[in-house]
Design a protein around this motif. Sequence first.
Motif, PDB file in Angstrom:
ATOM      1  N   THR A   6       0.852  -1.196   0.000  1.00 52.07           N
ATOM      2  CA  THR A   6       0.000   0.000   0.000  1.00 52.07           C
ATOM      3  C   THR A   6       0.884   1.242   0.000  1.00 52.07           C
ATOM      4  O   THR A   6       1.978   1.247   0.570  1.00 52.07           O
ATOM      5  CB  THR A   6      -0.935   0.026   1.221  1.00 52.07           C
ATOM      6  OG1 THR A   6      -0.167  -0.065   2.436  1.00 52.07           O
ATOM      7  CG2 THR A   6      -1.924  -1.125   1.164  1.00 52.07           C
ATOM      8  N   ALA A  61      -1.856  -2.363  -3.948  1.00 58.42           N
ATOM      9  CA  ALA A  61      -3.225  -2.778  -3.639  1.00 58.42           C
ATOM     10  C   ALA A  61      -4.132  -1.579  -3.373  1.00 58.42           C
ATOM     11  O   ALA A  61      -5.332  -1.627  -3.671  1.00 58.42           O
ATOM     12  CB  ALA A  61      -3.220  -3.702  -2.428  1.00 58.42           C
ATOM     13  N   TYR A  62      -3.548  -0.507  -2.790  1.00 61.58           N
ATOM     14  CA  TYR A  62      -4.373   0.656  -2.434  1.00 61.58           C
ATOM     15  C   TYR A  62      -3.454   1.850  -2.240  1.00 61.58           C
ATOM     16  O   TYR A  62      -2.337   1.720  -1.721  1.00 61.58           O
ATOM     17  CB  TYR A  62      -5.135   0.378  -1.134  1.00 61.58           C
ATOM     18  CG  TYR A  62      -6.408   1.178  -0.975  1.00 61.58           C
ATOM     19  CD1 TYR A  62      -7.638   0.667  -1.373  1.00 61.58           C
ATOM     20  CD2 TYR A  62      -6.392   2.449  -0.393  1.00 61.58           C
ATOM     21  CE1 TYR A  62      -8.808   1.390  -1.219  1.00 61.58           C
ATOM     22  CE2 TYR A  62      -7.560   3.183  -0.238  1.00 61.58           C
ATOM     23  CZ  TYR A  62      -8.771   2.648  -0.648  1.00 61.58           C
ATOM     24  OH  TYR A  62      -9.941   3.372  -0.489  1.00 61.58           O
ATOM     25  N   THR A  63      -3.924   3.026  -2.656  1.00 58.56           N
ATOM     26  CA  THR A  63      -3.164   4.269  -2.496  1.00 58.56           C
ATOM     27  C   THR A  63      -4.033   5.300  -1.795  1.00 58.56           C
ATOM     28  O   THR A  63      -5.189   5.515  -2.187  1.00 58.56           O
ATOM     29  CB  THR A  63      -2.719   4.818  -3.870  1.00 58.56           C
ATOM     30  OG1 THR A  63      -1.854   3.869  -4.495  1.00 58.56           O
ATOM     31  CG2 THR A  63      -1.983   6.127  -3.715  1.00 58.56           C
ATOM     32  N   LEU A  64      -3.478   5.921  -0.761  1.00 55.92           N
ATOM     33  CA  LEU A  64      -4.229   6.926  -0.001  1.00 55.92           C
ATOM     34  C   LEU A  64      -3.392   8.191   0.118  1.00 55.92           C
ATOM     35  O   LEU A  64      -2.203   8.132   0.427  1.00 55.92           O
ATOM     36  CB  LEU A  64      -4.573   6.377   1.388  1.00 55.92           C
ATOM     37  CG  LEU A  64      -5.592   7.185   2.207  1.00 55.92           C
ATOM     38  CD1 LEU A  64      -6.477   6.251   3.028  1.00 55.92           C
ATOM     39  CD2 LEU A  64      -4.899   8.186   3.130  1.00 55.92           C
ATOM     40  N   ASP A  78      -6.686   6.258  -4.447  1.00 52.71           N
ATOM     41  CA  ASP A  78      -7.999   5.648  -4.266  1.00 52.71           C
ATOM     42  C   ASP A  78      -8.851   6.430  -3.281  1.00 52.71           C
ATOM     43  O   ASP A  78     -10.085   6.381  -3.329  1.00 52.71           O
ATOM     44  CB  ASP A  78      -7.834   4.207  -3.750  1.00 52.71           C
ATOM     45  CG  ASP A  78      -7.104   3.329  -4.752  1.00 52.71           C
ATOM     46  OD1 ASP A  78      -7.635   3.128  -5.855  1.00 52.71           O
ATOM     47  OD2 ASP A  78      -5.997   2.854  -4.431  1.00 52.71           O
ATOM     48  N   ARG A  79      -8.178   7.157  -2.374  1.00 58.37           N
ATOM     49  CA  ARG A  79      -8.910   7.872  -1.334  1.00 58.37           C
ATOM     50  C   ARG A  79      -8.038   9.004  -0.793  1.00 58.37           C
ATOM     51  O   ARG A  79      -6.819   8.948  -0.859  1.00 58.37           O
ATOM     52  CB  ARG A  79      -9.276   6.910  -0.197  1.00 58.37           C
ATOM     53  CG  ARG A  79     -10.112   7.514   0.910  1.00 58.37           C
ATOM     54  CD  ARG A  79     -10.456   6.466   1.970  1.00 58.37           C
ATOM     55  NE  ARG A  79     -11.163   7.060   3.084  1.00 58.37           N
ATOM     56  CZ  ARG A  79     -11.462   6.420   4.209  1.00 58.37           C
ATOM     57  NH1 ARG A  79     -11.125   5.153   4.369  1.00 58.37           N
ATOM     58  NH2 ARG A  79     -12.102   7.036   5.195  1.00 58.37           N
ATOM     59  N   ALA A 255      -4.382   2.930   4.202  1.00 55.28           N
ATOM     60  CA  ALA A 255      -4.548   2.269   2.909  1.00 55.28           C
ATOM     61  C   ALA A 255      -4.574   0.754   3.093  1.00 55.28           C
ATOM     62  O   ALA A 255      -5.370   0.055   2.442  1.00 55.28           O
ATOM     63  CB  ALA A 255      -3.419   2.674   1.955  1.00 55.28           C
ATOM     64  N   TYR A 256      -3.744   0.252   3.991  1.00 53.90           N
ATOM     65  CA  TYR A 256      -3.725  -1.190   4.259  1.00 53.90           C
ATOM     66  C   TYR A 256      -5.053  -1.640   4.868  1.00 53.90           C
ATOM     67  O   TYR A 256      -5.599  -2.690   4.492  1.00 53.90           O
ATOM     68  CB  TYR A 256      -2.568  -1.532   5.200  1.00 53.90           C
ATOM     69  CG  TYR A 256      -2.486  -3.001   5.532  1.00 53.90           C
ATOM     70  CD1 TYR A 256      -2.019  -3.924   4.601  1.00 53.90           C
ATOM     71  CD2 TYR A 256      -2.906  -3.491   6.781  1.00 53.90           C
ATOM     72  CE1 TYR A 256      -1.942  -5.277   4.903  1.00 53.90           C
ATOM     73  CE2 TYR A 256      -2.833  -4.831   7.094  1.00 53.90           C
ATOM     74  CZ  TYR A 256      -2.362  -5.727   6.144  1.00 53.90           C
ATOM     75  OH  TYR A 256      -2.313  -7.063   6.430  1.00 53.90           O
ATOM     76  N   CYS A 258      -7.947  -0.246   4.376  1.00 53.18           N
ATOM     77  CA  CYS A 258      -8.928  -0.216   3.283  1.00 53.18           C
ATOM     78  C   CYS A 258      -8.765  -1.427   2.375  1.00 53.18           C
ATOM     79  O   CYS A 258      -9.763  -2.009   1.904  1.00 53.18           O
ATOM     80  CB  CYS A 258      -8.783   1.062   2.466  1.00 53.18           C
ATOM     81  SG  CYS A 258      -9.214   2.587   3.365  1.00 53.18           S
ATOM     82  N   ALA A 259      -7.516  -1.814   2.108  1.00 51.05           N
ATOM     83  CA  ALA A 259      -7.262  -2.920   1.176  1.00 51.05           C
ATOM     84  C   ALA A 259      -7.639  -4.268   1.755  1.00 51.05           C
ATOM     85  O   ALA A 259      -7.882  -5.224   0.995  1.00 51.05           O
ATOM     86  CB  ALA A 259      -5.785  -2.922   0.799  1.00 51.05           C
TER      87      ALA A 259
END
Length: 261
Positions: A6, A61-64, A78-79, A255-256, A258-259
């Motif tokens: 993340t 997997a996810y970017t914040l 992503d957020r 982010a983790y 969320c993922a």
Amino acid sequence: MADLYTLGIDVGSTASKCLILKNGQEIAAKSLVDVGAGTSGPKRAIDAVLANAGMEAGDLAYTLATGYGRMSLMGLADRQMSELSCHAKGAAFLFPGVHTVIDIGGQDVKVLHIDDGVMVNFQMNDKCAAGTGRFLDVMARVLEVKVEEMGRLGALSTKQVAISSTCTVFAESEVISQLAQGTDRNDIIAGIHRSVASRVVGLAHRIGVQQQVVMTGGVAQNTGVVEALKDQLGCEIFTSPLTQYNGALGAALFAYQCATK
């Protein structure tokens, strides 16, 4: 089970920071570019952290995104999330017993009260440059020193010199006046550090200071300001080599979460 990566991006007013976490625990890579919101800094920081990790954007997997300029990353992240929450999250990860976080950034000062790793109250000064990294940048320019040298030079002070103005413009005039009178530069720098600490302590006392106290942000690298805060608060202040990445770390931790929902 495949590893999960993340990315947390903290777009500040004066710098862009990125940090990639592996499985919510291990720092895989980080990057810092010394320009922030409204510049090419955020994109350059993202490119750099991916290169440092040997990864591509599709591997994440996810970017914040967080920080002053987080909304500029809509489409890349992503957020977006408040830097207050991210700084609390990052500090609690590095120091599980933290109750007070003092974050001094380029253009604002934040004091967070944390219980069980969650922010429950805060005070913030974002209306005036006094006590911020910008204030120190101006003072360094007037004194003709590098801002990163100020901690070392201030420690050489042998006499107390008061810099009483809290306004950056008036403080600049005070410093110029002291220089004209032949006041030792190191004594002036130590006085500047005490002035910054005084401004921050006033903010901190509005919500109450409860140990463990952690300092984050770029100014936490200035040992003179940290020592002045210790003296005026009367307690130990903890810092981390990751001080500038604290907001990005918190963003990567969120982010983790969320993922893995």
